[in-house]
Design an enzyme around this catalytic site. Structure first.
Site, mmCIF file in Angstrom:
data_model
loop_
_atom_site.group_PDB
_atom_site.id
_atom_site.type_symbol
_atom_site.label_atom_id
_atom_site.label_comp_id
_atom_site.label_asym_id
_atom_site.label_seq_id
_atom_site.Cartn_x
_atom_site.Cartn_y
_atom_site.Cartn_z
ATOM 1 C CB CYS A 296 16.381 49.296 -21.012
ATOM 2 S SG CYS A 296 17.194 50.164 -22.365
ATOM 3 C CG ASP B 86 -12.565 23.574 -3.219
ATOM 4 O OD1 ASP B 86 -12.492 22.496 -2.612
ATOM 5 O OD2 ASP B 86 -13.574 23.930 -3.867
ATOM 6 C CB CYS C 176 16.952 46.533 -25.688
ATOM 7 S SG CYS C 176 18.353 47.183 -24.755
ATOM 8 C CG ASP D 188 -14.694 20.532 -4.672
ATOM 9 O OD1 ASP D 188 -14.676 19.702 -3.757
ATOM 10 O OD2 ASP D 188 -15.611 21.370 -4.837
ATOM 11 C CG ASP E 228 -17.191 25.563 -5.963
ATOM 12 O OD1 ASP E 228 -16.650 24.553 -5.466
ATOM 13 O OD2 ASP E 228 -18.376 25.863 -5.758
#
Length: 734
Positions: free
Chosen positions: A16, A630, A13, A421, A626
């Protein structure tokens, strides 16, 4: 510092989770700990040390849990749906006979078993199958905390002990020897333990379904590769393949490693890696990703990456990282769970005292207190968030969306602004040289192109490649190049045939005080072109424009539709470009982006500042890019989305982003945002039901409206319902 992953057995649980985190944080050198109940794993950031792993394992064991190998599920466990059902089956066989009196009562039948038979059936369940609850509960009590195991151990022990006491009283009291069988509660203790075990088994089964995405990716690795030797082919284990090896890939086989095609042509199915449903044609020189399925052609490939450096291994690592991470909302849940069990113990004692003060006997008061202990187990609370994250990241991986951390998944649904971009993200990233305009009427155009080609020969910029391609198509040979220097965001300069030249952006021209032909520049801008200038420097460092170069790039086929879909969701779409404003606005108009949402003339280093400015205006920003340039903007955004190398992106961008799109299809941006919204909705639903079970169940049990058996069934059902609700995410489709 290093990051270590541990598998922790025995957690049941949210309490724990908090206890294991405290134990690991107490180890010297540990700076951060994240424990995940659904994956039963712990991620630890700690100072490097030879014995750090051993000390972490010892801390887990001292806390009362079992440190295990990081690979928690063996092949049998992953494949067999009945794995681990043995204890549950034994519990059912022993518990069902104890329920027969309850089944006979509505029909006027007295099927009560003798106390001895009830004891013989209930004792193995209580002390053999239930031993795990005693062990874990004892460790929690020693540590001064509580957990689900402690509640189950206390509740079932109370029911078992009450039964023994009632039996002893009936045997020694005034009705001793009359043959009457007293009403005992052995069935409550046995059935509660069996139901809890059943619930945990169903949870484990659901967890394996939630992590099926990782197992499916792992199964993409072939075991054997066909090594091409000088005279023949030989089969070698995949673990012995090295970079530079030549391998044969036969029709229908999986590509054994990241590679480049050397011989042959075929079509390759990369759907499991990228989500792309159509096969991709491959020819000599093309890149291949390990795990993809070859079509009908035979290919010879040269290995480029193996093991942990392969794309497949990095994909698996990203998915595992996301599933092991803890969502921000889960930290609040863990804090609530830390005080939940002590509060429940107080409520159970108050229930016992309240019924006794109301005049009820010890039997009635004890049973109602037991029901409170059983119904209040917080296992559903601990599972509500991580299992939804596991399911969400798994289905995203199948669509070619790799979610790096749970924070990105949880935050993406709040995005109101998406910044793109331009080059390589919204456009194909393959600009072409559409015009070279000499300034002097008598200048040789081919000589100017040869000079520009020489300058660009040392650059990987898309515009540089466009110049090189144009020179090659015209049959123009590059001239000898001397010293060369790239100027990020501005251009490139160097020596050609002993003269100093530069290919410069209009921004750089302005900085140098050079003014190109304004009419020519305006004419090219009106056509949507990006304009650069070819400059020649004199001995006094003065520069003179020799030619104008016009470049054009085409938008990706799906870009306009992707922008329209995002705007239809009520999102603001911003384009960030290093192009001049006229060229950038011309491209934006083709994509359906308003001119006021175009950020033009932005240097690579300034993209992050543009993202920060949007955030400072109160927007939640997702940045899509990409390239390596960037990466700062991806890191600055609330949610960074990077195109993976197979989609045109770079490793640097992938590392900076929270989400990686495995193919260059921009529709994945909307899919990622939608999946985030669905996952967060599941988290909220799970937390509501987890709290609802406890909030509604505890008062009902305290007021005597729930028996321990019904409470045990409800507690098990709460965990199973949370798991089942999260697994509905696997049916999500865009």
């Amino acid at each position: 510092m290093s990051t270590l992953d541990l598998s922790v057995g025995g957690m049941t649980c949210a309490s724990c989770v908090m206890r294991v985190e405290r134990a690991l944080k107490s180890v010297p050198g540990v700076t951060d700990v994240s424990v995940n109940l659904a994956t039963e794993s712990a991620r630890v950031v700690a100072a490097d040390g030879e014995d750090i792993d051993a000390r972490l394992r010892r801390a887990v064991r001292a806390a009362g849990y079992e440190p295990r190998a990081s690979d928690t599920d063996d092949a049998a466990a992953a494949l067999s749906p009945w794995h681990g059902f043995g204890p549950v089956g034994i519990g059912l066989l022993l518990s069902i006979p104890l329920l027969t009196p309850m089944l006979g009562q509505p029909f006027g039948q007295n099927w009560m078993l003798s106390p001895w038979i009830q004891l013989l059936l209930a004792a193995p369940v209580q002390f053999w199958l239930g031993a795990r609850f005693y062990r874990a509960g004892w460790h929690a009590a020693k540590a001064g905390t509580g957990n689900m195991d402690l509640l189950v151990a206390l509740g079932t022990s109370a029911a078992f002990g009450l039964s023994l006491w009632l039996w002893w009283r009936s045997a020694t009291g005034e009705h001793a020897g009359h043959g009457a069988v007293p009403h005992l509660y052995f069935e409550a203790s046995a059935v509660v333990i069996t139901l809890v075990l059943l619930g945990k088994w169903l949870e484990a089964r659901a967890k394996r379904q939630a992590t099926s995405a990782i197992r499916a990716l792992q199964q993409l690795r072939p075991e054997i590769a066909h090594l091409v030797g000088k005279r023949s082919e030989s089969d070698v284990p995949i673990g012995e393949v090295m970079v530079g090896d030549l391998l044969a890939v036969r029709p229908g086989e999986r590509v054994p490693a990241d590679a480049r095609v050397v011989e042959g042509e075929s079509e390759v199915d990369e759907s499991m890696l990228t989500g792309e449903p159509l096969p991709v044609p491959k020819k000599p020189g093309d890149a291949l990703t390990g795990g993809a399925v070859n079509g009908d052609g035979r290919m010879v490939i040269e290995v480029k990456a193996v093991g942990a450096e392969s794309v497949l291994a990095r994909i698996i690592r990203l998915v595992e990282d996301a599933q092991a991470a803890k969502a921000p909302i889960q930290r609040l849940v863990d804090q609530v769970a830390a005080v939940f069990v002590p509060v429940v113990l107080v409520i159970a004692l108050a229930t016992l005292a309240g019924w006794l003060l109301a005049g009820a006997g010890i039997e009635i008061a004890m049973i109602h207190a037991v029901a409170v202990l059983v119904i209040a187990c917080p296992c559903a609370l601990g599972l509500a968030t991580p299992v939804a994250v596991m399911a969400g990241t798994g289905v995203a991986a199948r669509r070619g969306i790799l979610i790096k951390d749970a924070r990105a998944l949880e935050l993406a649904h709040r995005v109101d602004t998406v910044a793109f971009d331009k080059t390589g993200t919204l456009t194909l990233g393959r600009p072409v040289l559409t015009a070279l305009v000499p300034i002097a009427a008598n200048e040789d155009e081919n000589r100017l192109l040869a000079t520009a080609s020489s300058l660009q020969s040392g650059s990987e910029h898309p515009l540089a490649r466009a110049v090189m391609v144009a020179a090659s198509q015209r049959g123009v040979q590059a001239l000898p190049l001397g010293a060369m220097q790239a100027m990020p965001g501005r251009g490139v300069r160097g020596e050609v045939n002993g003269e100093r030249w530069a290919v410069a952006s209009l921004r750089w021209c302005a900085e140098l005080g050079v003014v190109p032909d304004a009419a020519q520049v305006e004419r090219l801008h009106a056509q949507g072109a990006t304009v650069s200038a070819l400059l020649r420097f004199d001995e006094a460092d003065g520069a003179e424009v020799q030619a104008l170069l016009a470049f054009a790039d085409e938008p990706k086929p799906e870009a306009a539709e992707a922008v329209r879909a995002l705007r239809a969701r009520g999102l603001r779409v911003v384009m960030i470009s290093g192009d001049n404003r006229r060229a950038a606005e011309a491209m934006a108009a083709r994509l359906g982006i308003p001119a006021e949402d175009v950020r033009a003339d932005v240097l690579p280093a300034d993209k992050a500042a543009q993202v920060s400015a949007l955030k400072n205006d109160g927007h939640v920003v997702a940045m899509v890019g990409d390239g390596a340039n960037d990466a700062p903007a991806l890191a600055a955004a609330d949610v960074g989305m990077a195109m993976a190398p197979s989609g045109g992106g770079t490793d640097v961008a992938m590392e900076a982003a929270g989400i990686t799109l495995m193919r260059g299809d921009l529709s994945l941006v909307a899919e990622a945002l939608d999946l985030s919204a669905r996952t967060v909705a599941k988290i909220r639903q799970n937390l509501f039901w987890a709290f609802a079970y406890n909030v509604a169940g505890i008062p009902l049990a305290a007021f005597g409206l729930l028996s321990p058996v019904v409470a045990g069934a409800a507690m098990a059902l709460s965990s199973v319902s949370v798991m089942a609700n999260a697994l509905l995410l696997r049916r999500w489709k865009p």
